[in-house]
Each structure stands twice: as structure tokens, then as C-alpha cells.
Design a protein around this motif. Sequence first.
Motif, PDB file in Angstrom:
ATOM      1  N   UNK A   1     -77.870  45.867  30.575  1.00  0.00           N
ATOM      2  CA  UNK A   1     -76.706  45.828  29.698  1.00  0.00           C
ATOM      3  C   UNK A   1     -75.654  44.976  30.386  1.00  0.00           C
ATOM      4  N   UNK A   2     -75.218  43.934  29.725  1.00  0.00           N
ATOM      5  CA  UNK A   2     -74.258  43.008  30.314  1.00  0.00           C
ATOM      6  C   UNK A   2     -72.852  43.607  30.251  1.00  0.00           C
ATOM      7  N   UNK A   3     -72.597  44.506  31.181  1.00  0.00           N
ATOM      8  CA  UNK A   3     -71.312  45.215  31.202  1.00  0.00           C
ATOM      9  C   UNK A   3     -70.139  44.261  31.403  1.00  0.00           C
ATOM     10  N   UNK A   4     -70.363  43.199  32.157  1.00  0.00           N
ATOM     11  CA  UNK A   4     -69.276  42.236  32.405  1.00  0.00           C
ATOM     12  C   UNK A   4     -68.811  41.593  31.098  1.00  0.00           C
ATOM     13  N   UNK A   5     -69.745  41.144  30.290  1.00  0.00           N
ATOM     14  CA  UNK A   5     -69.380  40.504  29.029  1.00  0.00           C
ATOM     15  C   UNK A   5     -68.812  41.508  28.026  1.00  0.00           C
ATOM     16  N   UNK A   6     -69.322  42.725  28.046  1.00  0.00           N
ATOM     17  CA  UNK A   6     -68.755  43.767  27.186  1.00  0.00           C
ATOM     18  C   UNK A   6     -67.312  44.039  27.610  1.00  0.00           C
ATOM     19  N   UNK A   7     -67.077  44.164  28.918  1.00  0.00           N
ATOM     20  CA  UNK A   7     -65.729  44.446  29.429  1.00  0.00           C
ATOM     21  C   UNK A   7     -64.747  43.337  29.073  1.00  0.00           C
ATOM     22  N   UNK A   8     -65.177  42.091  29.164  1.00  0.00           N
ATOM     23  CA  UNK A   8     -64.304  40.967  28.817  1.00  0.00           C
ATOM     24  C   UNK A   8     -63.836  41.089  27.369  1.00  0.00           C
ATOM     25  N   UNK A   9     -64.755  41.448  26.502  1.00  0.00           N
ATOM     26  CA  UNK A   9     -64.406  41.584  25.098  1.00  0.00           C
ATOM     27  C   UNK A   9     -63.546  42.823  24.848  1.00  0.00           C
ATOM     28  N   UNK A  10     -63.901  43.918  25.478  1.00  0.00           N
ATOM     29  CA  UNK A  10     -63.105  45.137  25.304  1.00  0.00           C
ATOM     30  C   UNK A  10     -61.689  44.958  25.842  1.00  0.00           C
ATOM     31  N   UNK A  11     -61.534  44.156  26.890  1.00  0.00           N
ATOM     32  CA  UNK A  11     -60.208  43.910  27.457  1.00  0.00           C
ATOM     33  C   UNK A  11     -59.286  43.163  26.491  1.00  0.00           C
ATOM     34  N   UNK A  12     -59.862  42.453  25.545  1.00  0.00           N
ATOM     35  CA  UNK A  12     -59.058  41.729  24.550  1.00  0.00           C
ATOM     36  C   UNK A  12     -58.451  42.677  23.514  1.00  0.00           C
ATOM     37  N   UNK A  13     -58.983  43.873  23.423  1.00  0.00           N
ATOM     38  CA  UNK A  13     -58.555  44.810  22.379  1.00  0.00           C
ATOM     39  C   UNK A  13     -57.079  45.176  22.489  1.00  0.00           C
ATOM     40  N   UNK A  14     -56.566  45.350  23.679  1.00  0.00           N
ATOM     41  CA  UNK A  14     -55.154  45.749  23.837  1.00  0.00           C
ATOM     42  C   UNK A  14     -54.227  44.735  23.172  1.00  0.00           C
ATOM     43  N   UNK A  15     -54.468  43.449  23.392  1.00  0.00           N
ATOM     44  CA  UNK A  15     -53.615  42.417  22.790  1.00  0.00           C
ATOM     45  C   UNK A  15     -53.787  42.349  21.282  1.00  0.00           C
ATOM     46  N   UNK A  16     -55.021  42.460  20.814  1.00  0.00           N
ATOM     47  CA  UNK A  16     -55.281  42.419  19.369  1.00  0.00           C
ATOM     48  C   UNK A  16     -54.588  43.597  18.693  1.00  0.00           C
ATOM     49  N   UNK A  17     -54.756  44.790  19.255  1.00  0.00           N
ATOM     50  CA  UNK A  17     -54.138  45.990  18.677  1.00  0.00           C
ATOM     51  C   UNK A  17     -52.614  45.884  18.697  1.00  0.00           C
TER      52      UNK A  17
END
Length: 139
Positions: A4-20
Motif C-alpha cells: 500500500x503506497x502510504x506515502x502517496x495516500x498521505x500526500x493526497x490526504x494532506x491536501x484535505x485541510x486546505x480544500x476543506x
Amino acid sequence: MYYVNREQIAVRLDAIAEIAAALDVLADQWQGTLLEGLAQERALHLAIETVTDVGSFLIDGFILRDASSYEDIIEISGEAGAFPADMQSTLIELVQLRKPLVQDYYVWERASLHPLSKTLSTLLPEYKQAVEDYLDREL
């Protein structure tokens, strides 16, 4: 063993704060200007891409059944337990906006606040936490 590419998942999840945060500000201060309409479109589009990218990484990493649509990505990752069942209908509603935003943008109603804009400002951070909890549990 899963990869499971946790690094790429984390990069995308980290964008959520700004989007929200952007969706929250737009919903709270909405006046229907062109700039707000375009910003809302982009924030909704980023939300769609984030949840579908994360879902795709989960599907690939945990070798879940193949998805045939954006809705399928949400259903499959939801069935796997990546987020609570009560989020699924809202996430499906979100991904169903992809075609209007990306292909039919010329008829998108920019002067109106989309109802999901306010909902997503709280749901997206909850989705992020749920996915992180899921990864910790499963890995």
C-alpha cells in the motif's frame, strides 16, 4: 503481503485541510461572484480527485475488486471499511460532480453555492482521519 503506497495516500490526504478550509470560507462568505464560483469549482474538483485517488490507492494496495467508475471506487473502499458507511452517499454525490465540473463546465451554475461545499468542509477531515485509522488497523 500488501503493498500500500502510504506515502502517496498521505500526500493526497494532506491536501484535505486546505480544500476543506477553502470550502468553509466560501460557504461562510458566499456572495456569488465569478471568482468565488471558480474557486468553488476548483475546490470541489480537488475534493473529487483526492477521494478517488486515495480510493484507487487503497483498491490497488489491498488488491480489492476492480472499479469500473468513480462511484465504484467509493463503494469498494467503503465496503473495505476505509470510512464509515454513513459517509458513502455524500462521497458518491461528490464524485458524481466530476462530469459536470470537468466536461460540462460551460453550463455549471457559478453564481450558486453548491450544497456540498458546506458539508464537505467537515466531512473531508473526517474522511482523512477514517482512512488513516483504516491504514493503521489493516497494516
